[in-house]
Design a protein around this motif. Sequence first.
Motif, PDB file in Angstrom:
ATOM      1  N   THR A  43       1.016  -1.068   0.293  1.00  0.00           N
ATOM      2  CA  THR A  43      -0.179   0.113   0.095  1.00  0.00           C
ATOM      3  C   THR A  43       0.709   1.395   0.311  1.00  0.00           C
ATOM      4  O   THR A  43       2.170   1.338  -0.282  1.00  0.00           O
ATOM      5  CB  THR A  43      -1.075   0.159   1.145  1.00  0.00           C
ATOM      6  N   ASP A 103      -7.843   0.552   6.435  1.00  0.00           N
ATOM      7  CA  ASP A 103      -8.240   0.007   5.657  1.00  0.00           C
ATOM      8  C   ASP A 103      -7.852   0.270   4.016  1.00  0.00           C
ATOM      9  O   ASP A 103      -8.581   0.031   3.292  1.00  0.00           O
ATOM     10  CB  ASP A 103      -8.867  -0.827   6.140  1.00  0.00           C
ATOM     11  N   ASN A 104      -7.856   1.494   4.162  1.00  0.00           N
ATOM     12  CA  ASN A 104      -7.670   2.707   2.800  1.00  0.00           C
ATOM     13  C   ASN A 104      -7.223   2.515   2.687  1.00  0.00           C
ATOM     14  O   ASN A 104      -7.207   3.712   1.398  1.00  0.00           O
ATOM     15  CB  ASN A 104      -9.250   3.597   3.520  1.00  0.00           C
ATOM     16  N   ASP A 111      -4.034   0.789  -3.083  1.00  0.00           N
ATOM     17  CA  ASP A 111      -4.975   0.076  -4.087  1.00  0.00           C
ATOM     18  C   ASP A 111      -5.347  -0.580  -3.891  1.00  0.00           C
ATOM     19  O   ASP A 111      -5.050  -1.831  -3.623  1.00  0.00           O
ATOM     20  CB  ASP A 111      -4.388   0.354  -5.392  1.00  0.00           C
ATOM     21  N   HIS A 112      -7.495  -1.160  -4.370  1.00  0.00           N
ATOM     22  CA  HIS A 112      -7.514  -2.716  -3.863  1.00  0.00           C
ATOM     23  C   HIS A 112      -7.331  -3.125  -5.650  1.00  0.00           C
ATOM     24  O   HIS A 112      -7.133  -2.292  -6.587  1.00  0.00           O
ATOM     25  CB  HIS A 112      -8.762  -2.407  -4.350  1.00  0.00           C
ATOM     26  N   PRO A 113      -6.640  -4.677  -4.762  1.00  0.00           N
ATOM     27  CA  PRO A 113      -7.133  -5.344  -3.915  1.00  0.00           C
ATOM     28  C   PRO A 113      -5.519  -5.407  -3.505  1.00  0.00           C
ATOM     29  O   PRO A 113      -5.908  -5.971  -2.435  1.00  0.00           O
ATOM     30  CB  PRO A 113      -7.576  -6.921  -5.197  1.00  0.00           C
ATOM     31  N   ASN A 129      -4.639  -3.226  -1.635  1.00  0.00           N
ATOM     32  CA  ASN A 129      -4.609  -3.131   0.201  1.00  0.00           C
ATOM     33  C   ASN A 129      -5.479  -3.695   0.897  1.00  0.00           C
ATOM     34  O   ASN A 129      -5.815  -3.770   1.798  1.00  0.00           O
ATOM     35  CB  ASN A 129      -5.118  -1.797   0.158  1.00  0.00           C
ATOM     36  N   ALA A 130      -6.597  -5.065   0.152  1.00  0.00           N
ATOM     37  CA  ALA A 130      -6.830  -5.977   1.062  1.00  0.00           C
ATOM     38  C   ALA A 130      -6.664  -7.620   1.087  1.00  0.00           C
ATOM     39  O   ALA A 130      -6.904  -8.494   1.886  1.00  0.00           O
ATOM     40  CB  ALA A 130      -8.605  -6.422   0.440  1.00  0.00           C
TER      41      ALA A 130
END
Length: 100
Positions: A58, A64-65, A68-70, A72-73
């Motif tokens: 990240t 958690d924000n 960028d996704h994905p 950061n998950a």
Amino acid sequence: MGSLGVHFAINEDMAARLFAAKDDDVVIDLIEEVEEETTGVDHCDTDKAWDAIHRSLTDGLLGDNNGDHPLNAVTLLAVANCTRARSTSSASSHRSRYAT
């Protein structure tokens, strides 16, 4: 005690079951099912390195924000789900493990 991480390789059936879960209780049950089925399951113990892994994927911060996704998950979302699972589970005496 810090959080310890482990990443499991899950099959398509389990992935579908996790995505179809209607609430946190179902997710918790499925995560515990993955944790308990250790025979023949590929996994990687990341121990406390999950924090550094998350930060490297990240913007370098623990949130958690971030990023960028994905990416950061990859670790933090799983940690949040399993932390909640462990706090409500009777298996809290077991070593914490986190499924992604």
